[in-house]
Design a protein around this motif. Structure first.
Motif, PDB file in Angstrom:
ATOM      1  N   GLN A 140       1.634  -8.661  15.410  1.00 13.07           N
ATOM      2  CA  GLN A 140       2.742  -9.456  15.942  1.00 13.07           C
ATOM      3  C   GLN A 140       2.860  -9.232  17.440  1.00 13.07           C
ATOM      4  O   GLN A 140       3.484  -9.999  18.154  1.00 13.07           O
ATOM      5  CB  GLN A 140       4.056  -9.030  15.271  1.00 13.07           C
ATOM      6  N   LEU A 141       2.272  -8.121  17.887  1.00 12.12           N
ATOM      7  CA  LEU A 141       2.307  -7.771  19.306  1.00 12.12           C
ATOM      8  C   LEU A 141       0.927  -7.262  19.704  1.00 12.12           C
ATOM      9  O   LEU A 141       0.384  -6.354  19.099  1.00 12.12           O
ATOM     10  CB  LEU A 141       3.352  -6.677  19.551  1.00 12.12           C
ATOM     11  N   LEU A 142       0.374  -7.903  20.725  1.00 13.70           N
ATOM     12  CA  LEU A 142      -0.933  -7.516  21.250  1.00 13.70           C
ATOM     13  C   LEU A 142      -0.683  -6.826  22.582  1.00 13.70           C
ATOM     14  O   LEU A 142      -0.026  -7.385  23.462  1.00 13.70           O
ATOM     15  CB  LEU A 142      -1.756  -8.787  21.434  1.00 13.70           C
ATOM     16  N   MET A 170      -1.931 -17.309  16.612  1.00 11.22           N
ATOM     17  CA  MET A 170      -1.377 -16.252  15.763  1.00 11.22           C
ATOM     18  C   MET A 170       0.125 -16.109  15.919  1.00 11.22           C
ATOM     19  O   MET A 170       0.772 -15.435  15.138  1.00 11.22           O
ATOM     20  CB  MET A 170      -2.034 -14.908  16.115  1.00 11.22           C
ATOM     21  N   GLY A 171       0.659 -16.716  16.968  1.00  8.62           N
ATOM     22  CA  GLY A 171       2.094 -16.599  17.207  1.00  8.62           C
ATOM     23  C   GLY A 171       2.500 -15.202  17.637  1.00  8.62           C
ATOM     24  O   GLY A 171       3.668 -14.819  17.516  1.00  8.62           O
ATOM     25  N   CYS A 172       1.537 -14.411  18.137  1.00 11.65           N
ATOM     26  CA  CYS A 172       1.865 -13.032  18.516  1.00 11.65           C
ATOM     27  C   CYS A 172       2.441 -13.002  19.928  1.00 11.65           C
ATOM     28  O   CYS A 172       2.247 -13.916  20.717  1.00 11.65           O
ATOM     29  CB  CYS A 172       0.618 -12.151  18.461  1.00 11.65           C
ATOM     30  N   ALA A 173       3.158 -11.936  20.217  1.00 10.63           N
ATOM     31  CA  ALA A 173       3.592 -11.684  21.588  1.00 10.63           C
ATOM     32  C   ALA A 173       2.496 -10.865  22.268  1.00 10.63           C
ATOM     33  O   ALA A 173       1.668 -10.249  21.600  1.00 10.63           O
ATOM     34  CB  ALA A 173       4.905 -10.909  21.586  1.00 10.63           C
ATOM     35  N   VAL A 174       2.497 -10.885  23.591  1.00 13.55           N
ATOM     36  CA  VAL A 174       1.482 -10.168  24.357  1.00 13.55           C
ATOM     37  C   VAL A 174       2.163  -9.355  25.449  1.00 13.55           C
ATOM     38  O   VAL A 174       3.037  -9.868  26.159  1.00 13.55           O
ATOM     39  CB  VAL A 174       0.487 -11.161  25.015  1.00 13.55           C
TER      40      VAL A 174
END
Length: 253
Positions: A140-142, A170-174
């Motif tokens: 969820q977080l890269l 992926m809808g992930c945060a970075v």
């Protein structure tokens, strides 16, 4: 909106000369946050505090329950005499299925190189394999620490476009540390300028105009900021107000 991860009042390093002091930072779902700052400003340390590899001397880091984090280290030195294929590398530290491995390599722009030796990869391919390893568990977080160090400018640009695409897919945060200001700025929703503490933060446009930022970086890259402008979805933009933290003018003792 509940943040995925939030640091409050972090201090790290010896009391007399802390590496980081009073650093607060949050990352919300889906946003790209970039940390910039001069060498020795504590950026890598801050990332390691965020993932829990280091413990702060003061302050707290709160992660959303069950938060899945994918971490791409700054560089990884592999013994070149050690024969290990890309596919086997993805099995460290835990074995993964072939379908998963293939999907992660494809998502990271590294498809077709599963059978290559790690030692034979170009810098760009190597970074993409590290990225593939980080996205294996659908984070969820890269979190990326200067992921394009050593790549040429087209290589950097391609890598950041890949990150932006991953965020969409992926809808992930970075959360990433970078020194390639001109490339990074355009890819970020929010930029945080760090020099032992948070000097300024805000949208790329706001930060690049901020006095604290110019003090640290000069204005040299000003013209290049639009180099790889991404089409942002402005859905989760926060009004664009800059938050300046004015205590950066104290002489560093």
């Amino acid at each position: 909106m509940t943040p995925l991860i939030e640091a409050k009042g972090l201090e790290f390093g010896p009391k007399a000369a802390p590496v980081l002091r009073d650093v607060s930072l949050r990352v919300d779902p889906g946003e790209i946050v970039t940390l910039v700052g001069p060498n020795g400003s504590g950026k890598s340390t801050l990332l390691r505090l965020m993932i829990g590899a280091l413990a702060p001397r003061r302050g707290t880091v709160r992660r959303a329950r069950g938060l899945r984090i994918g971490y791409v280290p700054q560089s990884l030195v592999l013994d070149p005499s050690l024969p290990i294929t890309v596919r086997r590398f993805l099995d460290l530290p835990h074995r993964v299925g072939d379908a998963e491995a293939e999907a992660a390599l494809a998502q990271s722009g590294a498809d077709g190189i599963a059978h290559k030796q790690m030692a034979a990869l170009s810098g760009g391919q190597f970074q993409r394999v590290l990225l593939a390893r980080a996205v294996l568990n659908q984070p969820q977080l890269l979190i990326l620490d200067e992921p394009t160090q050593g790549l040429d400018q087209p290589g950097q640009a391609a890598f950041y476009r890949r990150i932006a695409a991953l965020r969409r897919e992926m809808g992930c945060a970075v959360l990433m540390v970078s020194h390639e200001l001109h490339v990074v700025m355009s890819a970020s929703d929010r930029v945080i300028c760090l020099n032992g503490h948070v000097c300024c933060e805000g949208t790329p446009e706001v930060v690049s105009a901020a006095p604290a930022y110019r003090e640290l970086f000069g204005t040299g890259t000003g013209g290049q900021l639009a180099l790889y402008r991404h089409e942002h979805d402005h859905a989760h933009e926060g009004g664009g107000a800059a938050h300046h933290h004015h205590h950066h003018h104290h002489a560093e003792g």
